[in-house]
Design an enzyme around this catalytic site. Structure first.
Site, mmCIF file in Angstrom:
data_model
loop_
_atom_site.group_PDB
_atom_site.id
_atom_site.type_symbol
_atom_site.label_atom_id
_atom_site.label_comp_id
_atom_site.label_asym_id
_atom_site.label_seq_id
_atom_site.Cartn_x
_atom_site.Cartn_y
_atom_site.Cartn_z
ATOM 1 N N ASP A 1 1.014 -1.215 -0.023
ATOM 2 C CA ASP A 1 0.018 -0.138 0.031
ATOM 3 C C ASP A 1 1.066 1.235 0.123
ATOM 4 O OD1 ASP A 1 -2.024 1.742 0.293
ATOM 5 O OD2 ASP A 1 -2.796 1.218 2.103
ATOM 6 N N ASP B 1 -3.034 2.655 -5.805
ATOM 7 C CA ASP B 1 -1.928 2.350 -4.860
ATOM 8 C C ASP B 1 -2.025 1.391 -3.997
ATOM 9 O OD1 ASP B 1 -4.448 3.016 -3.737
ATOM 10 O OD2 ASP B 1 -3.414 4.674 -2.203
ATOM 11 N N GLU B 2 -2.585 0.197 -4.340
ATOM 12 C CA GLU B 2 -2.702 -0.983 -3.331
ATOM 13 C C GLU B 2 -2.955 -2.235 -4.088
ATOM 14 O OE1 GLU B 2 -5.597 -1.811 0.468
ATOM 15 O OE2 GLU B 2 -6.095 -0.174 -0.780
#
Length: 452
Positions: free
Chosen positions: A25, A119-120
Site C-alpha cells: 500500500d 496504490d494498493e
C-alpha cells in the site's frame, strides 16, 4: 515462455496454511506524488481532492493527518482542521502512470497480483519467496525497488492470508514492513478494536458496540446468534475472520459483479429533465465499458441520493444524504445504452422526488460474458424502436470507434451536454482544470430532436 514464478512447489501441493501473501500500500499516494514532483510541498500538509466547498478529500499527506485530516472527509471540514494546508485538485492521469510503474515493479517478484486500487495490491509470493531468501527478504527488496523506480514509499504487510497481510500492512505504516504469522494471529487480533477487521464499516461497528462487542476477541467468542443480529447469514464467516482465518485466493483477474457510473451534482437538482440527462450520460458510459470488457448485463439499477438540509452551522448544512435504489430485470442481457437508459428512466418515473437530488448513478449487473456474436441480443419478432435494423452495425459499437479515435466528446446523443460534470468526470475526458475555473471548456449544445 513460462513464468519464472512457476518454479518450486506446485500449486496443487500448497495448502492454505503454507501460503505467503504480501499486501503493498503506497503511503498517502496522491499527496506523496505531488510532494515528490514539487519540492516546495515537502514537509507541508498537502490535501488532494475536490477543492470546492462540496469537495471530498482523496488523499492527505502525513503532515496533514496530524491535524486530523483524512481521506473521504469533506473538504470544508479539512479546511477547518488545517487552514494552512495546501489544497490541490489532483491529476489522475499522472497518478495512473505512476501506478503502472509500481505494477511493473511488483511483476519483478510474482505474476500473481490482485490490484485493489491505483496504490494498493495483494501479491501471492508463495512460489517466489525462496528465490529471494524468504518472504521478508523479498518484501525488503520490493520496497527498495519501488523507491528506486518512483522515489515513493510503500508499506508492506506479510501474512499467511490476505486478511492478515492487510492488517500487518496497516500496523507497519508509514513506510514499514510488518509480518503476522499464523501462530501470532489469534492473540494479536483478540485485542484489536472491531473496526480493524476488513469488512466492518461504521454502521456495523455501531451495532456491535451496542451489543457490547468492542474487540475482535469479543466478536470471536460471542454466540453466533448474537452476531447474526448484525451480519445475518454471514455471521460465521465474520467470526472466522476475527480469528484470522481467510481462505480467499489472490485473484489476478476478477470478474466484475457490476459495471456502474455515478456522479455528485455540484448543486441540488430538482428538475427531472436534468436527471434524465444524467441517466443518458451514465447509460452511455456503462454500455461502453460493458462492450469493452466483453460483458452483457440483465439487471439495471438506479441509485439516487437526496439532499436533506441540516439545521445549525452553515458549513454542515448539506452533509446529510438519504439514498434509495431501484432495480429492473431485463428480458435478456444487453450492452446497449438505449436499453439501459430506458430501464433507468422507467425506474426514475416510479420515484417520487420529495427533495432535491445530489447524486445519481446507473449500474448494470447480473453480468455474463458475451462469448460470441451469436450471444449478442437478437432481434425480436416484433422489434421495438430501440433495436438496430438487420445488417446494420450497433450504434454503440460505432460510437466506441469514434470515441477511441477522436475523443470522448466527438460524438454524443442528441441531448444537451450536462453541466453537472464533476472533477472526476472532467479527468476522464481530459478536461481537468481547477474547480470553479471559469475557463473550463464547455462542449457546444446539441439541438434536441423534436418530440414524437
Amino acid at each position: 515462455m513460462s513464468s519464472p514464478w512457476a518454479l518450486g512447489t506446485l500449486a496443487s501441493e500448497v495448502t492454505r496454511s503454507t501460503r505467503s501473501i504480501l499486501h503493498a500500500d503506497m503511503d498517502a499516494f496522491f499527496a506523496s506524488v505531488e510532494q515528490r514532483d514539487d519540492p516546495s510541498l515537502r514537509g507541508k500538509p498537502v490535501i488532494v481532492g475536490g477543492t470546492g466547498s462540496r469537495g471530498v478529500v482523496a488523499a492527505a499527506s502525513y503532515e496533514a493527518r496530524k491535524f486530523g485530516v483524512h481521506s473521504a472527509m469533506p473538504t470544508w471540514q479539512a479546511r477547518k482542521l488545517c487552514p494552512q494546508g495546501v489544497y490541490l485538485h489532483g491529476n489522475m492521469p499522472k497518478y495512473a502512470a505512476v501506478s503502472r510503474q509500481i505494477r511493473g515493479v511488483f511483476e519483478e517478484f510474482t505474476d500473481l497480483i490482485e490490484p485493489l486500487a491505483l496504490d494498493e495490491a495483494f501479491l501471492d509470493i508463495t512460489h517466489s519467496a525462496h528465490l529471494f531468501e524468504g518472504p521478508e527478504a523479498l518484501a525488503r527488496r520490493l520496497k527498495a525497488r519501488v523507491r528506486e523506480e518512483t522515489d515513493l514509499a510503500v508499506s508492506v504487510g506479510l501474512g499467511p492470508n490476505k486478511l492478515l497481510a492487510k492488517i500487518a500492512c496497516g500496523l507497519g505504516k508509514p513506510d514499514g514492513l510488518y509480518q503476522i504469522t499464523e501462530e501470532e494471529a489469534t492473540a494479536l487480533l483478540a485485542k484489536m478494536p472491531i473496526r480493524k477487521l476488513w469488512g466492518i464499516g461504521p454502521k456495523a461497528e455501531e451495532r456491535l458496540l451496542a451489543l457490547g462487542i468492542e474487540t475482535l476477541g469479543a466478536l470471536r467468542d460471542a454466540p453466533v446468534e448474537t452476531v447474526r443480529k448484525v451480519f445475518g447469514r454471514h455471521a460465521e464467516a465474520i467470526q472466522a475472520r476475527a480469528m484470522g482465518h481467510d481462505e480467499r485466493p489472490v485473484e489476478t483477474e476478477r470478474a466484475p459483479k457490476s459495471i456502474g457510473e455515478e456522479s455528485t451534482f455540484p448543486g441540488p437538482v430538482a428538475q427531472r429533465l436534468k436527471l434524465v440527462e444524467a441517466i443518458v450520460e451514465h447509460s452511455e458510459t456503462v454500455a461502453s465499458r460493458a462492450r469493452r470488457a466483453g460483458y452483457l448485463g440483465q439487471t439495471v439499477t438506479l441509485k439516487i441520493k437526496f439532499e436533506k438540509k441540516r439545521s445549525g452551522k452553515r458549513t454542515a448544512a448539506f452533509e446529510i444524504f438519504e439514498g434509495l435504489t431501484r432495480q429492473k430485470r431485463l428480458d435478456r442481457p444487453t450492452d446497449d445504452a438505449m436499453t439501459i437508459r430506458k430501464a433507468a428512466e422507467s425506474l426514475l418515473q416510479s420515484i417520487e422526488l420529495e427533495s432535491p437530488v445530489r447524486l445519481l448513478g446507473v449500474t448494470l449487473s447480473a453480468l455474463r460474458r458475451a462469448e460470441t456474436e451469436a450471444e449478442k441480443p437478437q432481434l425480436s419478432l416484433f422489434p421495438v424502436a430501440t433495436e438496430e435494423p438487420p445488417g446494420r452495425p450497433s450504434l454503440g459499437a460505432v460510437m466506441d470507434q469514434v470515441h477511441a479515435r477522436f475523443g470522448a466528446n466527438a460524438l454524443r446523443r442528441a441531448v444537451d451536454q450536462l453541466d453537472k460534470m464533476t472533477a472526476s468526470d472532467r479527468e476522464k475526458v481530459g478536461e481537468l482544470l481547477p474547480e470553479g475555473d471559469e475557463s473550463t471548456p464547455k462542449s457546444p449544445k446539441v439541438p434536441r430532436p423534436g418530440r414524437r
